[in-house]
Scaffold this active site. Structure first.
Site, short mmCIF file in Angstrom:
data_model
loop_
_atom_site.label_atom_id
_atom_site.label_comp_id
_atom_site.label_asym_id
_atom_site.label_seq_id
_atom_site.Cartn_x
_atom_site.Cartn_y
_atom_site.Cartn_z
CB CYS A 51 -1.49 -0.13 1.56
SG CYS A 51 -2.44 -1.14 0.97
CB CYS A 54 3.67 -2.12 -4.84
SG CYS A 54 5.54 -2.39 -4.13
CE LYS A 57 7.27 0.73 -7.79
NZ LYS A 57 8.43 -0.59 -8.60
CE1 TYR A 160 11.86 -2.61 -9.12
CE2 TYR A 160 13.57 -3.84 -8.27
CZ TYR A 160 12.10 -2.95 -7.92
OH TYR A 160 12.12 -3.94 -6.83
CD GLU A 164 10.04 0.73 -11.45
OE1 GLU A 164 9.80 -0.57 -12.18
OE2 GLU A 164 9.95 0.75 -10.15
CG HIS A 418 -3.29 -8.31 -37.63
ND1 HIS A 418 -1.96 -7.77 -37.49
CD2 HIS A 418 -4.50 -7.26 -37.77
CE1 HIS A 418 -2.25 -7.01 -38.01
NE2 HIS A 418 -3.08 -6.51 -38.82
CD GLU A 423 0.20 -9.36 -36.07
OE1 GLU A 423 -0.45 -10.05 -37.05
OE2 GLU A 423 0.40 -7.92 -35.82
#
Length: 453
Positions: A51, A54, A57, A160, A164, A418, A423
């Protein structure tokens, strides 16, 4: 049940120390088997990592994403009357925080012999002896306490979290500096991801200080800070964010007196079943130092309680720490990342010449209508092993990568959707740009390049 401030029973079947993702998940699962469970948490809110880190963010990601979409709407997709986005950090923060408080209230109302340590970890900041003035900066948790958006920000780290935060600050208009010790970000990720993301971050305006580090910081909190780096250069910013890693919350718990073994980093040493060195004492989540991710802690906690308290079919239940997917929200103007399994160097070291690499690069259809300067790259890499081409690693960077153990033929057998980036991933599996054995080209194939706008 709601939190209490004193024990409700003389004896519990299961005591879990730490109310983060892993602790709450394990406690709930044990309670579902009818066990008396005590969840011990120092903060007023269990589930604090989910809470308080994560979720906010991701909300900041949505804010940054909207800013970029609005720019593309006017400039690329010819929407009229769309103003240049101007983000109001000061008014968004209390709205975001109010939502987090509501989540905390929801979790609070849903809430021995065996004991689990699930105390998690916290961000690392250098000591004043290591870097004079280091305390003038904030850690990654402090990011969410910022009342105003800094005009100039420095972020230290190449992982990371650093990537971020650099992306969201840059997308929302802050002058953004990123200090890294080597020449690329995400050093533990596949080289393809490093090689694609690092130059693109620079392309978007993030100032990456390579082969650098912080020597000292001068100034006062809330005012201009002067950063002196190891290369003799100075940078003035309004905010310094340390994102150099995390360490376990194992101090002052008396674990050593109990005989619980800790490694040199302070992580609890566990086996594949989360057992510590002391019988009936376990460790789950960040405190045991492996795969520091919220879903991992939840899965490990649930499987531990299944094994301890569940039916016979769960007597050997455990979490496999292999092939855990990871996402990097590299933020707007910077492509997101999805990755799972072995990197190419890891695969080559483990399987040698049996490794084959399939790789494809293109641009998402979305960017066909925006200026060349803003067209994000998309690159897919598939790492397979043996004649059956068993997939041991998948690494994707590009729009939508954050939303995506098999054999390659299983991917080949699927029917593509598609037009989507998925794809193109299927196409790359069937008609890859090139296939490589441990870095050496062994086959060049005719390529059908799609969505290359």
């Amino acid at each position: 049940m709601a939190p209490v401030d004193r024990p409700q029973h003389e004896r519990y079947d299961y005591i879990c120390i730490g109310g983060g993702s892993g602790g709450v998940a394990s406690s709930r699962r044990a309670a579902s088997y009818g066990k008396k469970v005590a969840l011990v948490e120092v903060s007023p809110h269990p589930w604090r990592h989910l809470c308080q880190r994560c979720v906010p963010k991701k909300l900041m990601w949505h804010a940054a994403d909207l800013a970029d979409r609005l720019r593309h709407a006017a400039q690329g997709y010819h929407f009229e009357g769309v103003p240049e986005p101007k983000f109001n950090w000061a008014t968004f923060k209390p709205q975001r925080d109010a939502y987090i408080r509501r989540l905390n209230n929801i979790y609070e109302t849903n809430l021995g012999k065996e004991q689990s340590i699930a105390t998690g970890g916290r961000p690392t900041i250098p000591s004043e002896d290591e870097v004079p003035g280091a305390s003038l900066g904030i850690d990654s948790d402090g990011f969410f306490d910022l009342e105003e958006q800094p005009k100039r920000v420095a972020i230290v780290g190449a992982g990371y979290i650093a990537v971020e935060f650099a992306g969201v600050f840059n997308s929302l208009g802050s002058e953004t500096h990123l200090f890294i010790r080597r020449d690329k970000v995400l050093r533990t990720f596949d080289p393809m991801l490093q090689d694609t993301l690092t130059p693109w971050m620079e392309h978007t305006g993030i100032k990456i200080h390579k082969h650098s580090g912080i020597q000292r910081v001068e100034g006062e909190k809330g005012q201009t800070l002067t950063i002196h780096d190891v290369n003799g250069e100075t940078t003035e910013v309004d905010c310094l964010v340390w994102a150099i890693g995390r360490h376990a919350n194992t101090e002052n718990l008396g674990l050593e007196q109990l005989g619980v073994q800790l490694d040199k980093k302070g992580d609890v040493v566990v086996d594949e079943y989360q057992n510590s060195s002391v019988k009936d004492v376990y460790a789950i989540g960040d405190v045991q130092g492996k795969a520091l991710l919220t879903p991992v802690a939840i899965a490990a906690g649930r499987r531990l309680s299944n094994r301890l308290f569940g039916p016979e079919k769960f007597k050997n239940d455990k979490l496999s720490y292999e092939d855990i997917p990871t996402v990097v929200f590299s933020y707007v103007n910077t492509p997101t990342i999805g990755t799972v399994g072995l990197t190419e160097p890891e695969a080559c070291e483990l399987y040698g010449k049996d490794v084959k690499i399939y790789k494809s690069s293109f641009r998402s259809l979305y960017f066909s209508q925006v200026e060349e300067h803003h067209k994000e790259p998309t690159v897919y890499k598939l790492i397979v092993v043996g004649e059956e081409e068993r997939v041991v690693g998948v690494h994707i960077i590009g729009m939508g990568s954050d939303e995506m153990g098999a054999r390659k033929q299983d991917l080949d057998a699927t029917c593509a959707i598609h037009p989507t980036s998925a794809e193109d991933f299927k196409t790359s599996c069937r008609n890859a740009d090139l296939a490589i054995r441990c870095g050496k080209l062994f086959a060049v194939r005719t390529v059908f390049k799609t969505s290359n706008h």
